[in-house]
Enzyme design. Structure first.
Site, PDB file in Angstrom:
ATOM      1  N   ARG A 238       0.852  -1.191   0.000  1.00  0.00           N
ATOM      2  CA  ARG A 238       0.000   0.000   0.000  1.00  0.00           C
ATOM      3  C   ARG A 238       0.889   1.244   0.000  1.00  0.00           C
ATOM      4  O   ARG A 238       1.939   1.278   0.642  1.00  0.00           O
ATOM      5  CB  ARG A 238      -0.880   0.064   1.264  1.00  0.00           C
ATOM      6  CG  ARG A 238      -2.085  -0.861   1.272  1.00  0.00           C
ATOM      7  CD  ARG A 238      -3.195  -0.399   0.320  1.00  0.00           C
ATOM      8  NE  ARG A 238      -4.376  -1.251   0.421  1.00  0.00           N
ATOM      9  CZ  ARG A 238      -4.579  -2.373  -0.271  1.00  0.00           C
ATOM     10  NH1 ARG A 238      -3.676  -2.790  -1.138  1.00  0.00           N
ATOM     11  NH2 ARG A 238      -5.693  -3.070  -0.116  1.00  0.00           N
ATOM     12  N   GLU A 267      -4.465   7.558  -4.799  1.00  0.00           N
ATOM     13  CA  GLU A 267      -4.773   6.773  -6.002  1.00  0.00           C
ATOM     14  C   GLU A 267      -6.096   7.242  -6.596  1.00  0.00           C
ATOM     15  O   GLU A 267      -7.044   7.444  -5.842  1.00  0.00           O
ATOM     16  CB  GLU A 267      -4.841   5.277  -5.657  1.00  0.00           C
ATOM     17  CG  GLU A 267      -3.494   4.741  -5.214  1.00  0.00           C
ATOM     18  CD  GLU A 267      -3.478   3.234  -4.945  1.00  0.00           C
ATOM     19  OE1 GLU A 267      -4.520   2.582  -5.120  1.00  0.00           O
ATOM     20  OE2 GLU A 267      -2.411   2.724  -4.571  1.00  0.00           O
ATOM     21  N   HIS A 286      -2.140  -0.034  -9.525  1.00  0.00           N
ATOM     22  CA  HIS A 286      -2.711  -0.931  -8.497  1.00  0.00           C
ATOM     23  C   HIS A 286      -3.352  -2.168  -9.157  1.00  0.00           C
ATOM     24  O   HIS A 286      -4.554  -2.408  -9.008  1.00  0.00           O
ATOM     25  CB  HIS A 286      -3.726  -0.181  -7.626  1.00  0.00           C
ATOM     26  CG  HIS A 286      -3.931  -0.830  -6.290  1.00  0.00           C
ATOM     27  ND1 HIS A 286      -4.140  -0.121  -5.132  1.00  0.00           N
ATOM     28  CD2 HIS A 286      -3.965  -2.140  -5.924  1.00  0.00           C
ATOM     29  CE1 HIS A 286      -4.305  -0.955  -4.121  1.00  0.00           C
ATOM     30  NE2 HIS A 286      -4.193  -2.196  -4.590  1.00  0.00           N
TER      31      HIS A 286
HETATM   32  P1  NAP Z   1      -0.996 -11.199   5.494  1.00  0.00           P
HETATM   33  O1  NAP Z   1      -1.014 -12.651   5.171  1.00  0.00           O
HETATM   34  O2  NAP Z   1      -1.823 -10.694   6.607  1.00  0.00           O
HETATM   35  O3  NAP Z   1       0.532 -10.763   5.687  1.00  0.00           O
HETATM   36  C1  NAP Z   1       0.932  -9.554   6.231  1.00  0.00           C
HETATM   37  C2  NAP Z   1       2.215  -9.777   7.004  1.00  0.00           C
HETATM   38  O4  NAP Z   1       2.689  -8.502   7.451  1.00  0.00           O
HETATM   39  C3  NAP Z   1       2.037 -10.677   8.236  1.00  0.00           C
HETATM   40  O5  NAP Z   1       3.013 -11.684   8.222  1.00  0.00           O
HETATM   41  C4  NAP Z   1       2.212  -9.722   9.400  1.00  0.00           C
HETATM   42  O6  NAP Z   1       2.838 -10.281  10.531  1.00  0.00           O
HETATM   43  C5  NAP Z   1       3.131  -8.683   8.807  1.00  0.00           C
HETATM   44  N1  NAP Z   1       3.039  -7.407   9.520  1.00  0.00           N
HETATM   45  C6  NAP Z   1       1.935  -6.727   9.879  1.00  0.00           C
HETATM   46  N2  NAP Z   1       2.268  -5.600  10.524  1.00  0.00           N
HETATM   47  C7  NAP Z   1       3.611  -5.574  10.588  1.00  0.00           C
HETATM   48  C8  NAP Z   1       4.556  -4.674  11.142  1.00  0.00           C
HETATM   49  N3  NAP Z   1       4.154  -3.553  11.777  1.00  0.00           N
HETATM   50  N4  NAP Z   1       5.879  -4.967  11.036  1.00  0.00           N
HETATM   51  C9  NAP Z   1       6.259  -6.103  10.423  1.00  0.00           C
HETATM   52  N5  NAP Z   1       5.431  -7.004   9.881  1.00  0.00           N
HETATM   53  C10 NAP Z   1       4.111  -6.741   9.949  1.00  0.00           C
HETATM   54  O7  NAP Z   1      -1.466 -10.348   4.212  1.00  0.00           O
HETATM   55  P2  NAP Z   1      -1.250 -10.697   2.670  1.00  0.00           P
HETATM   56  O8  NAP Z   1      -2.435 -11.427   2.156  1.00  0.00           O
HETATM   57  O9  NAP Z   1       0.106 -11.257   2.480  1.00  0.00           O
HETATM   58  O10 NAP Z   1      -1.311  -9.205   2.076  1.00  0.00           O
HETATM   59  C11 NAP Z   1      -0.385  -8.227   2.486  1.00  0.00           C
HETATM   60  C12 NAP Z   1      -0.812  -6.858   1.998  1.00  0.00           C
HETATM   61  O11 NAP Z   1      -0.638  -6.768   0.595  1.00  0.00           O
HETATM   62  C13 NAP Z   1      -2.298  -6.541   2.197  1.00  0.00           C
HETATM   63  O12 NAP Z   1      -2.561  -6.031   3.495  1.00  0.00           O
HETATM   64  C14 NAP Z   1      -2.594  -5.526   1.127  1.00  0.00           C
HETATM   65  O13 NAP Z   1      -2.501  -4.217   1.633  1.00  0.00           O
HETATM   66  C15 NAP Z   1      -1.503  -5.770   0.095  1.00  0.00           C
HETATM   67  N6  NAP Z   1      -2.054  -6.270  -1.176  1.00  0.00           N
HETATM   68  C16 NAP Z   1      -1.906  -5.507  -2.297  1.00  0.00           C
HETATM   69  C17 NAP Z   1      -2.398  -5.946  -3.501  1.00  0.00           C
HETATM   70  C18 NAP Z   1      -2.267  -5.139  -4.769  1.00  0.00           C
HETATM   71  O14 NAP Z   1      -3.168  -5.193  -5.610  1.00  0.00           O
HETATM   72  N7  NAP Z   1      -1.200  -4.392  -4.959  1.00  0.00           N
HETATM   73  C19 NAP Z   1      -3.064  -7.183  -3.598  1.00  0.00           C
HETATM   74  C20 NAP Z   1      -3.178  -7.947  -2.431  1.00  0.00           C
HETATM   75  C21 NAP Z   1      -2.666  -7.480  -1.226  1.00  0.00           C
HETATM   76  P3  NAP Z   1       2.152 -11.416  11.457  1.00  0.00           P
HETATM   77  O15 NAP Z   1       2.422 -12.707  10.723  1.00  0.00           O
HETATM   78  O16 NAP Z   1       2.885 -11.311  12.738  1.00  0.00           O
HETATM   79  O17 NAP Z   1       0.703 -11.088  11.539  1.00  0.00           O
END
Ligand code: NAP
Length: 320
Positions: A238, A267, A286
């Site tokens: 993001r 955006e 995006h």
């Molecule tokens: P996820 O499985 O929840 O993974 C997020 C990871 O970030 C988790 O391992 C979490 O740690 C870690 N985290 C959270 N806060 C943190 C911090 N302050 N410091 C260090 N690590 C931290 O989510 P995901 O499905 O992989 O998606 C991740 C993000 O990608 C989404 O939230 C979204 O914003 C973005 N995204 C973007 C697109 C796009 O179109 N560009 C598409 C999909 C997703 P824990 O394991 O300890 O909880």
């Protein structure tokens, strides 16, 4: 009496039909124009279910108008567009669509990494603009991916899928995460590294955390100054996690080598944004999850979440 639902964007017919079997549906009937705030403020007054996208800001003020709302189904995994605290206070369930977009977003993240390191967009423009007069030894040379060190910040679902792709390129993989992932360290040969150390050692840095108060400006001038001057920063998580002004200066001054950005603080990003003036930035609108199959799966999952909540059953993915 079927519950009333509002869908904030034109979604494919089969999704609407599926929801209509159980609900009275009203929908903003445009695919490429977001619902105006004033329309949303009116519509939200009367509905029990809201199906929305990350383009809609669901804040406390808007929720204040929602008298009957039981569920907000966001068609995205990230939910930083919703005031979770305000929804919680009103007892509104919030759902999202994780998992179904993991591989597609990891693909795009790796594509962006490759495009930035091998200057794909710049090279394509070079040819089309008639600049290709000869082959020369150092023309349009980039950075190697094979055997390089990748630092992943945020080892969640997408972070782990990205690491799997990097293994195929024989990359050394470092990661920083809020919690250690011992099983993944073992399975994917990952090395847990504190953030500053990861920034110093990595050739590529990919951000894969959610956008939260803790990750806002996680990467700013101090962090950028720790990176190698050959480093490439990729953000498909993001906008707002990286300070864009600081990134612009780091790229312009050659503190880092290039960036690949799928997401921005604002955006759509304004065309006069300084980052868009730099040749060493690859920019995308995006499109992380934008494959036909995955977008259909996301819409379908968002519909399931909405319907389950309205039928007083547990949705497949609940945020709160
Ligand atoms: P996820 O499985 O929840 O993974 C997020 C990871 O970030 C988790 O391992 C979490 O740690 C870690 N985290 C959270 N806060 C943190 C911090 N302050 N410091 C260090 N690590 C931290 O989510 P995901 O499905 O992989 O998606 C991740 C993000 O990608 C989404 O939230 C979204 O914003 C973005 N995204 C973007 C697109 C796009 O179109 N560009 C598409 C999909 C997703 P824990 O394991 O300890 O909880």
């Amino acid at each position: 009496m079927k519950p009333k639902v509002y869908i904030t964007r034109k979604v494919p017919d089969e999704i609407v039909t599926k929801i209509e079997d159980y609900c009275q549906v009203r929908m903003w009937d445009q695919a490429d124009i977001p619902v105006p705030r004033a329309v949303l403020e009116e519509e939200i007054k009367n509905v029990e279910g809201l199906f929305c996208l990350l383009t809609e800001t669901i804040d406390r003020e808007l929720l204040g108008k929602a008298e009957q709302l039981k569920v907000i189904s966001n068609m995205a995994v990230g939910y930083n567009n919703i005031d979770i605290e305000a929804a919680k206070e009103k007892g509104i369930t919030v759902t999202n669509t994780p998992g179904v977009l993991t591989e597609t977003t990891a693909d795009l993240t790796f594509a962006l990494l490759m495009a930035a390191s091998r200057r794909l967009i710049e090279s394509s423009d070079y040819l089309r603009n008639g600049n290709w007069k000869t082959w020369s030894p150092m023309q349009l040379t980039g950075q190697d991916i094979y055997g390089a060190t990748l630092g992943i910040i945020g080892m969640g679902r997408i972070g782990a899928s990205l690491a799997k792709r990097a293994r195929g390129f024989d990359m050394d993989i470092l990661y920083y995460n809020r919690s250690r992932k011992y099983d993944l360290e073992e399975e994917l040969n990952l090395i847990y590294t504190e953030l500053d150390s990861l920034l110093k050692q990595s050739d590529f840095i990919c951000i894969m955390t959610p956008y939260t108060p803790e990750t806002k400006n996680l990467i700013g001038s101090r962090e950028l100054s720790l990176m190698k001057n050959t480093a490439i920063l990729i953000n498909t998580a993001r906008g707002g996690i990286v300070n864009e002004e600081d990134l612009f200066h780091a790229l312009k001054e050659g503190e880092i080598w290039a960036a690949g950005l799928d997401v921005f603080e604002q955006e759509p990003v304004p065309l006069e944004h300084p980052l868009l003036s730099l040749p060493n930035v690859v920019t995308l609108p995006h499109i992380g999850s934008a494959s036909i199959k995955t977008r259909m799966k996301m819409a379908d999952l968002a519909a399931d979440n909405l319907l389950l909540a309205l039928q007083n059953q547990s949705p497949k993915h609940v945020v709160i």
